[in-house]
Design a protein around this motif. Structure first.
Motif, PDB file in Angstrom:
ATOM      1  N   UNK A 104     -87.036 -27.673 -17.912  1.00 16.19           N
ATOM      2  CA  UNK A 104     -87.234 -29.113 -17.806  1.00 16.19           C
ATOM      3  C   UNK A 104     -86.046 -29.857 -18.401  1.00 16.19           C
ATOM      4  N   UNK A 105     -85.701 -30.982 -17.802  1.00 14.51           N
ATOM      5  CA  UNK A 105     -84.501 -31.730 -18.171  1.00 14.51           C
ATOM      6  C   UNK A 105     -84.890 -33.157 -18.521  1.00 14.51           C
ATOM      7  N   UNK A 106     -84.212 -33.732 -19.512  1.00 10.58           N
ATOM      8  CA  UNK A 106     -84.424 -35.136 -19.870  1.00 10.58           C
ATOM      9  C   UNK A 106     -83.080 -35.858 -19.815  1.00 10.58           C
ATOM     10  N   UNK A 107     -82.831 -36.570 -18.735  1.00  9.62           N
ATOM     11  CA  UNK A 107     -81.588 -37.326 -18.591  1.00  9.62           C
ATOM     12  C   UNK A 107     -81.621 -38.567 -19.483  1.00  9.62           C
ATOM     13  N   UNK A 108     -80.450 -39.143 -19.800  1.00  9.50           N
ATOM     14  CA  UNK A 108     -80.418 -40.286 -20.715  1.00  9.50           C
ATOM     15  C   UNK A 108     -81.195 -41.509 -20.235  1.00  9.50           C
ATOM     16  N   UNK A 109     -81.294 -41.709 -18.914  1.00  2.77           N
ATOM     17  CA  UNK A 109     -81.974 -42.900 -18.403  1.00  2.77           C
ATOM     18  C   UNK A 109     -82.410 -42.673 -16.960  1.00  2.77           C
ATOM     19  N   UNK A 110     -83.207 -43.602 -16.457  1.00  4.73           N
ATOM     20  CA  UNK A 110     -83.630 -43.507 -15.056  1.00  4.73           C
ATOM     21  C   UNK A 110     -82.440 -43.693 -14.118  1.00  4.73           C
ATOM     22  N   UNK A 111     -81.456 -44.478 -14.553  1.00  4.03           N
ATOM     23  CA  UNK A 111     -80.247 -44.667 -13.738  1.00  4.03           C
ATOM     24  C   UNK A 111     -79.536 -43.338 -13.510  1.00  4.03           C
ATOM     25  N   UNK A 112     -79.540 -42.489 -14.534  1.00  2.00           N
ATOM     26  CA  UNK A 112     -78.946 -41.159 -14.384  1.00  2.00           C
ATOM     27  C   UNK A 112     -79.727 -40.338 -13.364  1.00  2.00           C
ATOM     28  N   UNK A 113     -81.044 -40.526 -13.330  1.00  2.00           N
ATOM     29  CA  UNK A 113     -81.878 -39.813 -12.368  1.00  2.00           C
ATOM     30  C   UNK A 113     -81.549 -40.274 -10.947  1.00  2.00           C
ATOM     31  N   UNK A 114     -81.386 -41.571 -10.763  1.00  2.00           N
ATOM     32  CA  UNK A 114     -81.012 -42.113  -9.454  1.00  2.00           C
ATOM     33  C   UNK A 114     -79.659 -41.553  -9.017  1.00  2.00           C
ATOM     34  N   UNK A 115     -78.736 -41.433  -9.984  1.00  2.00           N
ATOM     35  CA  UNK A 115     -77.404 -40.908  -9.667  1.00  2.00           C
ATOM     36  C   UNK A 115     -77.472 -39.462  -9.192  1.00  2.00           C
ATOM     37  N   UNK A 116     -78.529 -38.722  -9.596  1.00  2.40           N
ATOM     38  CA  UNK A 116     -78.673 -37.327  -9.178  1.00  2.40           C
ATOM     39  C   UNK A 116     -78.857 -37.193  -7.675  1.00  2.40           C
ATOM     40  N   UNK A 117     -79.386 -38.227  -7.017  1.00  5.25           N
ATOM     41  CA  UNK A 117     -79.637 -38.150  -5.570  1.00  5.25           C
ATOM     42  C   UNK A 117     -78.703 -39.066  -4.785  1.00  5.25           C
ATOM     43  N   UNK A 118     -77.713 -39.641  -5.458  1.00  2.00           N
ATOM     44  CA  UNK A 118     -76.774 -40.536  -4.776  1.00  2.00           C
ATOM     45  C   UNK A 118     -75.809 -39.736  -3.904  1.00  2.00           C
ATOM     46  N   UNK A 119     -75.269 -40.383  -2.887  1.00  2.00           N
ATOM     47  CA  UNK A 119     -74.349 -39.712  -1.962  1.00  2.00           C
ATOM     48  C   UNK A 119     -73.043 -39.355  -2.659  1.00  2.00           C
TER      49      UNK A 119
END
Length: 338
Positions: free
Chosen positions: A152-167
């Motif tokens: 399991x992973x805990x990224x610094x913020x939700x923005x980082x999570x969005x960046x994980x699926x960005x083009x």
């Protein structure tokens, strides 16, 4: 969302430490609701605190909607945790607690977390829960290490999570553009023969199934698809029969999440929706609801009318548990057997 491997917590500070790993990121200005079965964490969901310009009625309506989704999870006991400045957190905790109580749900505790400290708003004992709060566990705590060990992973913020699926961009984007053109020509060549519609559909289905199985084998063994393999799979996934085949093979393995993240990030915009939906379903099954949501958001941003993405958006919004998909699959298998 229900995690695939529940963690055991014994104290409030351990629960606070584990929530970011259940969500996939460290929440801020948010309210998290954690479902427990005894000492085992069953799920965690998170939503933003009400904006400052919202009326009390709007905030209560939002809390009621969250309570509806939580009720569908079937949890026995709940803990509500607010992250952010004390005043808005206190108001949000009270509204959420009231909405959950109206659903006859058991709220064991309401906790505020601010600047590295936490305090229970239910406990009235200043010796146990002093007004200044207690320190949160460090980032390298035993419970955090256990979650990391489980993958399991805990990224610094939700923005980082969005960046994980960005083009992807730059040279990788340019290379994928060229690979996509080659895949389109390959697909055109596949249709070049004088084939009946049924024969052509079968040929596309066979190629799609073969491409998917090859991709699964690659990622199961720790590998990565080449640009041409990624583009070919994305072109074939447009076909409904290939999508259905992929959907029926989804499961909560981490390597499958990595597969669909990679495909989603690389494909051209015209081919985003199918891998985004497949990532959404896989993440949902794995209990990674936040990742599922950002994947579905990406699909709808490219294709607002995509039917499967719209359905997944409703499933996630209503808080339906992933075991419903497993139950429906078992029912279909039983029917086929009969």
């Amino acid at each position: 969302m229900t995690p695939d491997r529940s963690l055991v917590v014994r104290r409030p500070d351990e629960l606070i430490a584990i929530v970011p790993y259940l969500l996939g990121y460290h929440p801020s200005d948010s309210l998290a609701v954690v479902g427990l079965a005894g000492k085992r964490v069953e799920f965690a969901v998170c939503h933003n605190l009400p904006p400052p310009d919202w009326t009390v009625e709007e905030a209560r309506a939002s809390a009621a909607s969250v309570a509806d989704a939580i009720a569908r999870q079937g949890a026995k006991d709940l803990v509500v945790i607010g992250y952010g400045r004390p005043a808005p957190v206190m108001a949000a905790l009270a509204q959420c607690g009231e909405a959950l109580n109206q659903k006859k749900l058991s709220v064991l505790d309401a906790i505020g977390v601010y600047e590295g400290r936490w305090r229970s708003l239910v406990c009235a004992d200043d010796q146990c829960c002093p007004p200044e709060g207690r320190p949160c566990l460090p980032a390298d705590s035993v419970i955090a290490a256990e979650a990391t060990f489980r993958g399991q992973v805990a990224l610094p913020s939700r923005e980082e999570l969005i960046a994980q699926v960005a083009a992807v961009d730059g040279a990788e984007r340019a290379e994928m553009g060229r690979a996509t053109e080659r895949a389109r020509r390959r697909f055109t060549d596949l249709m070049a023969d004088d084939l009946s519609a049924a024969r052509l559909g079968q040929l596309v289905k066979q190629n799609g199934q073969a491409a998917l199985r090859a991709a699964e084998k690659t990622y199961r063994n720790g590998g990565t698809l080449s640009p041409d393999e990624t583009a070919w799979l994305s072109v074939l996934l447009v076909e409904r029969s290939v999508q259905d085949y992929a959907l029926n093979r989804t499961d909560p393995h981490e390597w499958r999440i990595r597969l669909w993240i990679d495909v989603l990030r690389r494909v051209d915009p015209a081919y985003v929706a199918p891998p985004a939906c497949l990532l959404g379903i896989t993440a949902w099954q794995a209990g990674r609801g936040a990742l599922a949501r950002v994947a579905v958001d990406r699909a709808l941003a490219e294709e607002p009318r995509h039917r499967l993405a719209g359905l997944l958006h409703q499933v996630l919004a209503h808080g339906l548990p992933p075991h419903l998909m497993r139950s429906s699959r078992a029912l279909r298998r039983s029917r086929r057997a009969r």
